[in-house]
Design an enzyme around this catalytic site. Structure first.
Site, PDB file in Angstrom:
ATOM      1  N   MET A 117     -29.850  51.902 -51.683  1.00 46.63           N
ATOM      2  CA  MET A 117     -29.863  52.864 -50.584  1.00 46.63           C
ATOM      3  C   MET A 117     -28.455  53.273 -50.170  1.00 46.63           C
ATOM      4  O   MET A 117     -28.260  54.258 -49.475  1.00 46.63           O
ATOM      5  CB  MET A 117     -30.596  52.267 -49.386  1.00 46.63           C
ATOM      6  CG  MET A 117     -32.062  52.005 -49.675  1.00 46.63           C
ATOM      7  SD  MET A 117     -32.902  51.156 -48.336  1.00 46.63           S
ATOM      8  CE  MET A 117     -32.638  52.216 -46.958  1.00 46.63           C
ATOM      9  N   SER A 118     -27.469  52.498 -50.568  1.00 46.53           N
ATOM     10  CA  SER A 118     -26.084  52.808 -50.227  1.00 46.53           C
ATOM     11  C   SER A 118     -25.175  52.138 -51.246  1.00 46.53           C
ATOM     12  O   SER A 118     -25.533  51.120 -51.837  1.00 46.53           O
ATOM     13  CB  SER A 118     -25.752  52.304 -48.815  1.00 46.53           C
ATOM     14  OG  SER A 118     -24.439  52.680 -48.458  1.00 46.53           O
ATOM     15  N   SER A 119     -23.995  52.724 -51.427  1.00 46.02           N
ATOM     16  CA  SER A 119     -23.050  52.151 -52.381  1.00 46.02           C
ATOM     17  C   SER A 119     -21.623  52.510 -51.987  1.00 46.02           C
ATOM     18  O   SER A 119     -21.403  53.410 -51.189  1.00 46.02           O
ATOM     19  CB  SER A 119     -23.329  52.665 -53.795  1.00 46.02           C
ATOM     20  OG  SER A 119     -23.061  54.048 -53.874  1.00 46.02           O
TER      21      SER A 119
END
Length: 158
Positions: A117-119
């Site tokens: 969902m995020s990086s």
């Protein structure tokens, strides 16, 4: 007869006990304190921040070299930004070699699906974004997401 001075903390005894000179006098006061040792600095001009593993400094320098050779960090300011900001500080759960790989690193996953969902973005993408944005000292930059690494890169004079 005056009492001999005792160090206030075990670390003080270890440091004082390792001073050059004759027999380390205070080291015997705290026998369970490990001996102080010297950690060698990396060879060359790699800057080493206090408390940072030498491996991190070498890997960061290598990332800068790779980005520069590929044409992503084509200005001294961009090179300095990538050489200054410790990417591993924004990826504490990743091994150092992964933190300094030229790839995006997922940091948040959906518990139900396991999907990212995020990086923290790929360094070459960050270099491209910073080069195109061209932030200058005094500019205000809104960085949303990315774990803070890109915001720190943007804060460096590029």
């Amino acid at each position: 007869m005056a009492q001999p001075l005792r160090p206030a903390a075990p670390a003080a005894a270890a440091v004082h006990g390792q001073r050059p000179g004759p027999e380390p006098r205070l080291a015997s006061l705290l026998p369970d304190v490990p001996t102080a040792h010297h950690t060698p600095r990396p060879a060359g001009s790699v800057a080493l921040a206090f408390g940072e593993p030498a491996t991190a400094a070498r890997l960061r320098q290598r990332l800068v070299q790779d980005l520069t050779e590929a044409g992503w960090t084509d200005s001294p300011g961009l090179q300095r930004a990538f050489a200054t900001v410790p990417r591993h500080a924004f990826l504490p759960e990743q091994p150092l070699h992964r933190a300094y790989a030229n790839e995006a690193v997922a940091t948040v996953f959906d518990e139900a699906t396991g999907r990212s969902m995020s990086s923290v973005s790929q360094p070459e993408m960050q270099a491209l974004m910073l080069r195109e944005a061209g932030p200058r000292p005094g500019d205000r930059v809104l960085e949303i997401g990315g774990g803070g690494y890109n915001a720190c890169l943007a804060a460096e004079p590029t």
